[in-house]
Design a protein around this motif. Structure first.
Motif, mmCIF file in Angstrom:
data_model
loop_
_atom_site.group_PDB
_atom_site.id
_atom_site.type_symbol
_atom_site.label_atom_id
_atom_site.label_comp_id
_atom_site.label_asym_id
_atom_site.label_seq_id
_atom_site.Cartn_x
_atom_site.Cartn_y
_atom_site.Cartn_z
ATOM 1 N N ASP A 9 0.809 -1.216 0.000
ATOM 2 C CA ASP A 9 0.000 0.000 0.000
ATOM 3 C C ASP A 9 0.843 1.267 0.000
ATOM 4 O OD1 ASP A 9 -2.339 -1.369 -0.080
ATOM 5 O OD2 ASP A 9 -2.713 -1.282 2.085
ATOM 6 N N ARG A 10 2.146 1.139 0.290
ATOM 7 C CA ARG A 10 2.991 2.326 0.422
ATOM 8 C C ARG A 10 3.906 2.576 -0.776
ATOM 9 N NH1 ARG A 10 3.677 4.203 5.808
ATOM 10 N NH2 ARG A 10 2.399 3.027 7.297
ATOM 11 N N LEU A 11 4.265 1.544 -1.500
ATOM 12 C CA LEU A 11 5.306 1.702 -2.517
ATOM 13 C C LEU A 11 4.905 1.038 -3.827
ATOM 14 C CD1 LEU A 11 8.214 2.525 -3.336
ATOM 15 C CD2 LEU A 11 8.980 0.319 -2.395
ATOM 16 N N GLY A 12 5.088 1.792 -4.924
ATOM 17 C CA GLY A 12 4.894 1.266 -6.266
ATOM 18 C C GLY A 12 6.066 1.668 -7.146
ATOM 19 N N LEU A 13 6.462 0.784 -8.043
ATOM 20 C CA LEU A 13 7.571 1.036 -8.958
ATOM 21 C C LEU A 13 7.111 0.765 -10.383
ATOM 22 C CD1 LEU A 13 10.404 -0.864 -7.041
ATOM 23 C CD2 LEU A 13 9.939 1.591 -6.961
ATOM 24 N N ARG A 14 7.716 1.464 -11.321
ATOM 25 C CA ARG A 14 7.412 1.193 -12.713
ATOM 26 C C ARG A 14 8.620 1.537 -13.575
ATOM 27 N NH1 ARG A 14 6.131 5.289 -16.154
ATOM 28 N NH2 ARG A 14 6.094 7.377 -15.234
ATOM 29 N N ALA A 15 8.684 0.938 -14.764
ATOM 30 C CA ALA A 15 9.726 1.229 -15.743
ATOM 31 C C ALA A 15 9.164 0.924 -17.119
ATOM 32 C CB ALA A 15 10.982 0.400 -15.476
ATOM 33 N N ALA A 16 9.627 1.665 -18.123
ATOM 34 C CA ALA A 16 9.090 1.483 -19.470
ATOM 35 C C ALA A 16 10.111 1.904 -20.512
ATOM 36 C CB ALA A 16 7.797 2.283 -19.650
ATOM 37 N N ALA A 17 10.015 1.289 -21.678
ATOM 38 C CA ALA A 17 10.779 1.676 -22.860
ATOM 39 C C ALA A 17 9.818 1.680 -24.042
ATOM 40 C CB ALA A 17 11.929 0.700 -23.104
ATOM 41 N N TYR A 18 9.993 2.619 -24.965
ATOM 42 C CA TYR A 18 9.021 2.749 -26.044
ATOM 43 C C TYR A 18 9.609 3.534 -27.210
ATOM 44 C CZ TYR A 18 8.482 6.823 -22.986
ATOM 45 O OH TYR A 18 8.724 7.892 -22.172
ATOM 46 N N THR A 19 8.947 3.417 -28.345
ATOM 47 C CA THR A 19 9.261 4.218 -29.528
ATOM 48 C C THR A 19 7.975 4.831 -30.063
ATOM 49 O OG1 THR A 19 8.991 2.407 -31.126
ATOM 50 C CG2 THR A 19 11.165 2.662 -30.114
ATOM 51 N N GLY A 20 8.117 5.879 -30.863
ATOM 52 C CA GLY A 20 6.951 6.550 -31.439
ATOM 53 C C GLY A 20 7.334 7.274 -32.715
ATOM 54 N N GLU A 69 11.993 5.400 -19.309
ATOM 55 C CA GLU A 69 11.622 6.088 -18.075
ATOM 56 C C GLU A 69 11.456 5.088 -16.945
ATOM 57 O OE1 GLU A 69 7.154 7.262 -17.856
ATOM 58 O OE2 GLU A 69 7.794 7.621 -19.931
ATOM 59 N N ALA A 70 11.603 5.601 -15.732
ATOM 60 C CA ALA A 70 11.415 4.796 -14.528
ATOM 61 C C ALA A 70 10.791 5.685 -13.474
ATOM 62 C CB ALA A 70 12.746 4.231 -14.035
ATOM 63 N N GLY A 71 9.874 5.121 -12.696
ATOM 64 C CA GLY A 71 9.151 5.941 -11.723
ATOM 65 C C GLY A 71 8.894 5.212 -10.425
ATOM 66 N N VAL A 72 8.573 5.985 -9.395
ATOM 67 C CA VAL A 72 8.251 5.456 -8.073
ATOM 68 C C VAL A 72 7.024 6.187 -7.554
ATOM 69 C CG1 VAL A 72 9.854 7.087 -6.973
ATOM 70 C CG2 VAL A 72 9.131 5.030 -5.733
ATOM 71 N N ARG A 73 6.123 5.463 -6.866
ATOM 72 C CA ARG A 73 4.947 6.037 -6.204
ATOM 73 C C ARG A 73 5.039 5.740 -4.716
ATOM 74 N NH1 ARG A 73 2.618 3.181 -10.382
ATOM 75 N NH2 ARG A 73 1.925 1.581 -8.919
#
Length: 696
Positions: free
Chosen positions: A446-457, A492-496
């Motif tokens: 409930d306290r911590l979330g992580l994410r990472a992504a790679a993409y093209t456009g 990109e990489a992110g934290v919640r």
């Protein structure tokens, strides 16, 4: 937190609630004891495969309390959201209202795709967005995905997507307001049910005497207020047939703007229609959209003398028609437990021209120009998400697009004799573009979330960039029919964080590399004829051409913080650091190492909402941005700014609310543009509105 009874209900956004929201399907609303099913389509909602790319959801209640009553200006509270220039749609020429996110190479066309109820609303000819067509009060929910690549969205979703769902309501809703500079706005929506059908009609009107665009020390008798008025009407008819919801829409729009001198104006007329089908079943959801858009634009340009006592007509784009037809089909299903798959296809056909008079001599235009062409782009895509472990989503997708530019032409004739002076016909060009993306989102607890992504456009240059020249004062910009598609790669990489105590925080690091980034590159600053482009540059002016920069790098950090301090007080802060560099400018070697124009390194927002009494809502917002350059030569610099905006509302009862807004309350000078002769344009100073909202 007590809320005005006039506003829609809202829930605190915790980490768990965020996950539920991102995976939400159809929404069921209860109103006056009558069940109404509002189906969230695949392209408007936030399916599981989108979660790894960090979408932000803005609800109607948040927009209702925005101190800015135009949608693009309200969205400036999101750091990194910008039109081409700092000016908002209240005063900006439509051709500068393209959207960028994260400071990823702003230009007039924008690098962000905007959809309303699943339909792309970027202008068919130029890619910009008519924000006065999208009143704030009509929005039910808005989803911003910064980054994410082509994904299911395809062309133009280079810097991200903005997906808007409009309201469908029974009864009557109205907003009427008036304020400074003889500004008036009115918005009304009517809706009801007849024999199983839902009929809706909405309209909006806006007018203002406008503000002065030129800094006070440089104004002359030729400078006048930039007035504008805009009118829109929308009709809808919808019905549910078993598991399928069908909605047909027709719309009309008209806008007229003054651009700060007596001769310079622009006009827009538009007609639109769409049909949207959304089906929901036990195992398969699907959405199909077909749309047709017919837009007509006209604009005049002039050159102003050094003392700003007189202007000379320089260009009359008297007819710039454009049409777009397209369709989208998207199907979502679950092939196995814990798996969600979306497949789809889309097609967009665009045709546009610019018909104009130019070369003003001896009191008349002596030449005519007809330039334009057709563009087609269609794609196939697949997105898949695995959600087999609670709190964990792994997503991947691919897309293949084919494009074609055809029937490109630039014809110039003598207006008196009809003799042909130039007749360029451009060869058909086509190609295919493959894109992919992958990401992971892990809500650890409930306290911590992580994410990472790679993409093209990718983004195809618009018909406007390929074929339409324009002029601002003595600064000329030429089109370029040889532009290649823009390409993008991003990481990109992110934290919640939700540590408790009403605090929600998030941060993301990102890096983007652009190839063939279209920029208005200045190639001549001395007066005289440019033989290669067939253009005469006046004294004090410049000549630019749209060119593709070989490589541009953008990296940065974005962070958001919200704190529910008490039941009655909520605080928020958001910040963006975005650093751009032209790492390989191609033949324009002087641009190597320069920062992209119109891209500040620092921008941010502070926000506080307070409800000291149940019927009273107060909101204060401070928006700030650092210095930025006018263009990629990094010569003209626009100064930093910080502006404060206020909102106050009192709900008289559940049907009637009074509100007031004040923007730029301190009268801060906001520089919006700097021309080659040093003249500086500025944004509006203090603005205010007082109004009423009615809901019956």
């Amino acid at each position: 937190m007590p809320r005005s009874p006039f506003l829609p209900p809202a829930r605190p956004l915790t980490g768990a609630a965020l996950g539920a929201l991102l995976l939400a399907g159809p929404v069921v609303a209860q109103e006056a004891g009558v069940a109404e099913i509002i189906v969230t389509g695949r392209r408007d909602g936030v399916p599981a495969f989108e979660r790894a790319y960090g979408p932000a959801v803005i609800d109607a209640a948040t927009l209702a309390t925005a101190p800015q009553r135009r949608l693009d200006e309200a969205l400036r509270a999101v750091p990194g959201f910008s039109l081409f220039r700092r000016a908002g749609s209240r005063t900006a020429n439509p051709t500068t209202q393209g959207v960028s996110l994260r400071g990823i190479g702003p230009n007039g066309a924008g690098r962000t795709l905007v959809l309303v109820d699943g339909v792309p609303v970027n202008d068919p000819f130029g890619g910009w967005v008519y924000w006065s067509r999208l009143p704030t009060s009509s929005v039910d929910k808005l989803v911003i995905t910064r980054g994410g690549g082509a994904g299911p969205w395809g062309n133009a979703a280079l810097a991200g997507t903005i997906r808007i769902e409009t309201k469908q309501r029974d009864g009557v809703e109205m907003e009427l307001a008036g304020g400074s500079d003889q500004t008036w706005l009115g918005q009304v929506a009517l809706g009801g049910r007849v024999d199983g059908w839902h009929l809706g009609l909405s309209g909006s009107a806006f007018r203002t005497d406008g503000v002065m665009l030129v800094e006070p020390t440089r104004r002359g008798p030729i400078d006048i207020r930039a007035d504008s008025d805009a009118y829109a009407v929308d009709g809808s008819l919808s019905r549910r047939f078993g598991s399928v919801s069908a909605t047909a829409k027709v719309a009309g729009f008209k806008e007229s703007r003054g651009n700060g001198t007596p001769y310079t104006r622009n006009e827009t007329d538009a007609t639109e229609a769409s049909l949207r089908l959304v089906g929901d079943g036990d195992r398969v959801d699907w959405e199909a959209v077909a749309y047709w858009r017919d837009w007509s634009f006209a604009s005049t340009f002039s050159g102003v003398n050094a003392t700003r006592t007189a202007e000379t007509p320089s260009l009359d784009q008297y007819d710039v028609p454009a049409t777009a037809q397209g369709g989208i089909l998207q199907v979502g299903f679950s092939p196995a437990a814990g798996h969600e798959t979306d497949i789809g296809a889309d097609l967009r056909l665009t045709e546009g021209r610019t018909r104009e008079r130019f070369t003003f001599t001896a009191g008349r235009y002596t030449r005519l120009r007809d330039a334009g062409g057709e563009q087609r782009v269609g794609g196939l895509f697949i997105e898949h998400a695995w959600t087999g472990v609670p709190g964990l989503t792994i997503a991947a997708g691919g897309r293949l697009d084919g494009w074609r530019n055809k029937d490109g032409q630039r014809l110039e004739t003598d207006s008196a004799t009809g003799s042909v002076l130039r007749n360029d016909r451009y060869a058909t060009r086509d190609g295919t573009v493959a894109n992919g993306r992958a990401g992971i989102d892990w809500q650890m607890d409930d306290r911590l979330g992580l994410r990472a992504a790679a993409y093209t456009g990718f983004r195809l240059p618009t018909l406007n960039e390929l074929y339409r020249p324009f002029r601002v004062g003595n600064d000329i910009t030429e089109a370029n029919p040889g532009l290649e598609p823009e390409r993008m790669r991003g990481l990109e990489a992110g934290v919640r964080l939700t540590p408790g105590g009403g605090i929600i925080a998030s941060a993301s690091l990102f890096q983007v590399r652009l190839k063939n980034a279209v920029d208005n590159v200045v190639i001549q600053t001395t007066p005289g004829n440019n033989a290669a482009l067939g253009v005469f540059v006046p004294a004090g002016g410049s000549l630019a051409q749209r060119r593709g920069l070989n490589r541009v790098r953008v990296w940065g950090l974005e962070a958001d913080l919200s704190w529910q301090v008490t039941d009655t007080l909520r605080l928020g802060a958001a910040y963006l650091y975005s650093d751009s560099e032209i790492s390989d400018p191609g033949s324009i070697t002087a641009l190597k190492g320069k920062q992209l124009g119109q891209s500040p390194r620092h921008s941010g927002t502070l926000d506080a909402t307070w409800t000291p009494l149940a019927p009273l809502t107060l909101r204060v917002q401070v928006r700030a941005a650092g210095r930025q350059f006018e263009d990629s030569r990094n010569l003209g610099r626009l100064d930093r700014y910080a502006v404060g905006d206020l909102y106050a509302a009192w709900a008289l009862n559940s049907h009637l609310e009074a509100f007031a807004t004040a923007e730029n309350v301190t009268g801060e000078r906001v520089e919006t543009g700097r021309r080659s002769d040093g003249l500086t344009n500025i944004g509006p100073e203090r603005q205010w509105l007082v109004g009423l909202r009615v809901r019956l």
